[in-house]
Scaffold this motif. Sequence first.
Motif, PDB file in Angstrom:
ATOM      1  N   VAL A 122       0.856  -1.186   0.000  1.00  0.00           N
ATOM      2  CA  VAL A 122       0.000   0.000   0.000  1.00  0.00           C
ATOM      3  C   VAL A 122       0.894   1.239   0.000  1.00  0.00           C
ATOM      4  O   VAL A 122       1.815   1.355   0.820  1.00  0.00           O
ATOM      5  N   VAL A 123       0.611   2.177  -0.897  1.00  0.00           N
ATOM      6  CA  VAL A 123       1.377   3.423  -0.916  1.00  0.00           C
ATOM      7  C   VAL A 123       0.967   4.268   0.284  1.00  0.00           C
ATOM      8  O   VAL A 123      -0.174   4.705   0.389  1.00  0.00           O
ATOM      9  N   LYS A 124       1.920   4.491   1.177  1.00  0.00           N
ATOM     10  CA  LYS A 124       1.642   5.256   2.401  1.00  0.00           C
ATOM     11  C   LYS A 124       2.033   6.723   2.271  1.00  0.00           C
ATOM     12  O   LYS A 124       1.684   7.520   3.136  1.00  0.00           O
ATOM     13  N   GLY A 125       2.751   7.071   1.211  1.00  0.00           N
ATOM     14  CA  GLY A 125       3.100   8.475   1.062  1.00  0.00           C
ATOM     15  C   GLY A 125       4.162   8.712   0.015  1.00  0.00           C
ATOM     16  O   GLY A 125       4.858   7.791  -0.426  1.00  0.00           O
ATOM     17  N   ILE A 126       4.238   9.968  -0.391  1.00  0.00           N
ATOM     18  CA  ILE A 126       5.288  10.459  -1.275  1.00  0.00           C
ATOM     19  C   ILE A 126       6.162  11.377  -0.440  1.00  0.00           C
ATOM     20  O   ILE A 126       5.670  12.310   0.202  1.00  0.00           O
ATOM     21  N   ILE A 127       7.461  11.113  -0.425  1.00  0.00           N
ATOM     22  CA  ILE A 127       8.398  11.949   0.324  1.00  0.00           C
ATOM     23  C   ILE A 127       9.147  12.806  -0.690  1.00  0.00           C
ATOM     24  O   ILE A 127       9.842  12.286  -1.567  1.00  0.00           O
ATOM     25  N   TRP A 128       9.009  14.103  -0.562  1.00  0.00           N
ATOM     26  CA  TRP A 128       9.479  15.062  -1.566  1.00  0.00           C
ATOM     27  C   TRP A 128      10.666  15.858  -1.026  1.00  0.00           C
ATOM     28  O   TRP A 128      10.552  16.568  -0.030  1.00  0.00           O
ATOM     29  N   VAL A 129      11.807  15.711  -1.696  1.00  0.00           N
ATOM     30  CA  VAL A 129      13.030  16.425  -1.316  1.00  0.00           C
ATOM     31  C   VAL A 129      13.513  17.155  -2.567  1.00  0.00           C
ATOM     32  O   VAL A 129      14.285  16.622  -3.365  1.00  0.00           O
ATOM     33  N   GLN A 130      13.043  18.385  -2.755  1.00  0.00           N
ATOM     34  CA  GLN A 130      13.315  19.111  -3.990  1.00  0.00           C
ATOM     35  C   GLN A 130      13.052  20.588  -3.772  1.00  0.00           C
ATOM     36  O   GLN A 130      12.273  20.960  -2.916  1.00  0.00           O
ATOM     37  N   GLY A 131      13.670  21.430  -4.590  1.00  0.00           N
ATOM     38  CA  GLY A 131      13.390  22.854  -4.533  1.00  0.00           C
ATOM     39  C   GLY A 131      14.564  23.747  -4.846  1.00  0.00           C
ATOM     40  O   GLY A 131      14.388  24.927  -5.167  1.00  0.00           O
ATOM     41  N   GLU A 132      15.796  23.211  -4.757  1.00  0.00           N
ATOM     42  CA  GLU A 132      16.974  24.045  -4.992  1.00  0.00           C
ATOM     43  C   GLU A 132      17.011  24.617  -6.408  1.00  0.00           C
ATOM     44  O   GLU A 132      17.361  25.780  -6.613  1.00  0.00           O
ATOM     45  N   ARG A 133      16.665  23.802  -7.394  1.00  0.00           N
ATOM     46  CA  ARG A 133      16.710  24.266  -8.785  1.00  0.00           C
ATOM     47  C   ARG A 133      15.727  25.407  -9.005  1.00  0.00           C
ATOM     48  O   ARG A 133      16.043  26.413  -9.661  1.00  0.00           O
ATOM     49  N   ASP A 134      14.522  25.275  -8.455  1.00  0.00           N
ATOM     50  CA  ASP A 134      13.523  26.321  -8.611  1.00  0.00           C
ATOM     51  C   ASP A 134      13.902  27.570  -7.826  1.00  0.00           C
ATOM     52  O   ASP A 134      13.644  28.690  -8.277  1.00  0.00           O
ATOM     53  N   ALA A 135      14.534  27.385  -6.652  1.00  0.00           N
ATOM     54  CA  ALA A 135      14.976  28.539  -5.874  1.00  0.00           C
ATOM     55  C   ALA A 135      16.016  29.345  -6.648  1.00  0.00           C
ATOM     56  O   ALA A 135      15.980  30.587  -6.646  1.00  0.00           O
ATOM     57  N   ASN A 136      16.937  28.665  -7.311  1.00  0.00           N
ATOM     58  CA  ASN A 136      17.926  29.374  -8.122  1.00  0.00           C
ATOM     59  C   ASN A 136      17.267  30.076  -9.304  1.00  0.00           C
ATOM     60  O   ASN A 136      17.702  31.160  -9.719  1.00  0.00           O
ATOM     61  N   ALA A 137      16.239  29.444  -9.860  1.00  0.00           N
ATOM     62  CA  ALA A 137      15.515  30.070 -10.967  1.00  0.00           C
ATOM     63  C   ALA A 137      14.770  31.319 -10.490  1.00  0.00           C
ATOM     64  O   ALA A 137      14.671  32.311 -11.223  1.00  0.00           O
ATOM     65  N   VAL A 138      14.240  31.285  -9.269  1.00  0.00           N
ATOM     66  CA  VAL A 138      13.617  32.474  -8.693  1.00  0.00           C
ATOM     67  C   VAL A 138      14.670  33.569  -8.503  1.00  0.00           C
ATOM     68  O   VAL A 138      14.443  34.745  -8.820  1.00  0.00           O
ATOM     69  N   ASN A 139      15.836  33.186  -8.001  1.00  0.00           N
ATOM     70  CA  ASN A 139      16.913  34.161  -7.803  1.00  0.00           C
ATOM     71  C   ASN A 139      17.321  34.839  -9.106  1.00  0.00           C
ATOM     72  O   ASN A 139      17.618  36.041  -9.128  1.00  0.00           O
ATOM     73  N   SER A 140      17.357  34.071 -10.182  1.00  0.00           N
ATOM     74  CA  SER A 140      17.817  34.616 -11.462  1.00  0.00           C
ATOM     75  C   SER A 140      16.724  35.346 -12.234  1.00  0.00           C
ATOM     76  O   SER A 140      16.987  35.926 -13.289  1.00  0.00           O
ATOM     77  N   GLY A 141      15.489  35.297 -11.740  1.00  0.00           N
ATOM     78  CA  GLY A 141      14.377  35.963 -12.405  1.00  0.00           C
ATOM     79  C   GLY A 141      13.737  35.152 -13.509  1.00  0.00           C
ATOM     80  O   GLY A 141      12.826  35.627 -14.188  1.00  0.00           O
TER      81      GLY A 141
END
Length: 259
Positions: free
Chosen positions: A139-158
Motif C-alpha cells: 500500500v502506498v503510504k506516502g510520497i516523500i518530496w526532497v526538492q526545490g533548490e533548482r527552482d529557488a535558483n531560478a527564482v533568484n535569477s528571475g
Amino acid sequence: MALLTGISLTATAQRSIFLAAGQSNAVGKGDSSLSVHPPAQTAWEYKWQQDALVPLQDPVGEDYQRLQQAATGSLWPAFAAAYHQRTGDTVIIVPAARGGASCHGKARLGDMDTWDTTGHLFSAAVAKTQAAIRLSNGVVKGIIWVQGERDANAVNSGVLDVNEYSDALCRLIRRFRNALGAPIPFYIVLTGNYKGHPEKGFDAVRKVQTELAQTIPGVFIVYRGTPDFFGKHWMTDDIHYNQHGLNHIGATIAEAMKK
C-alpha cells in the motif's frame, strides 16, 4: 526475478510503500559506509530493471529511465529503519529522483529534466511505483518530496516567479494523487540553502512549501532543519547533505509521520 520471498511475503506486517522523489538530495550524495542498516527482512527497495524487491541498502536507486542511483549514501535506509521501529511495517522504498531536476518547466536546467508536464520524471516515478505495487501487493503510504533548490535558483535569477513555483508544486501533488490514488499523503522536506547564492529564492521556496502544507489537506512538512546544516557541518559541498544530515532527516521524518 522477485527477491522478496518467504517470511516477508507471508508475514502479517503491512507492506508500506513510499515513493522517494525529488532532486539530488533525494538521490543522496552521502557516504554509504555511514548509512543505517535496517534489520533483516524489514526494509526493501524496488528495482525497476529487475522487477525485483531487494534488501534496502545504499547506494539506493538505479540509473534508469532518467532516474539516478545514490552516490553513495542516501537518507532512505535511516528512514526505513526508523519507520519500521515505530510501526512494525515492512517498508518498501521506490527511489525516483534526479539531480538538478526542477519542479517547474521554466526552471529546467539542460538535461537535468523536470517534474513538470514537459518532462519525463513524473511518468517514470508513477510507472515505477505502480510496478512496485503489483509486485509487492503493498500500500502506498506516502510520497516523500526532497526538492526545490533548482527552482529557488531560478527564482533568484528571475527566470521563475514564486507564484509559478507554487502552482507547479500544487499541480504536481494533484497529478500524483490522480495517478496513485487520493488522498496519498505528501511529505515535504524543506529545501535547504546553496552556499554563495542569495537566500531570497530559497526563502521563497520554503515559504511556498510551508503555505501549501497549511492549506492542502494531507500535505505535511516533516523536516525543517535543512537551512541549519552548514552550521552543523552536515554538508558534503555547497548544496548537498552529508550522511550525518541524511541519517537525521530519515529518522526525523519517520518520527514525524508516526505523530
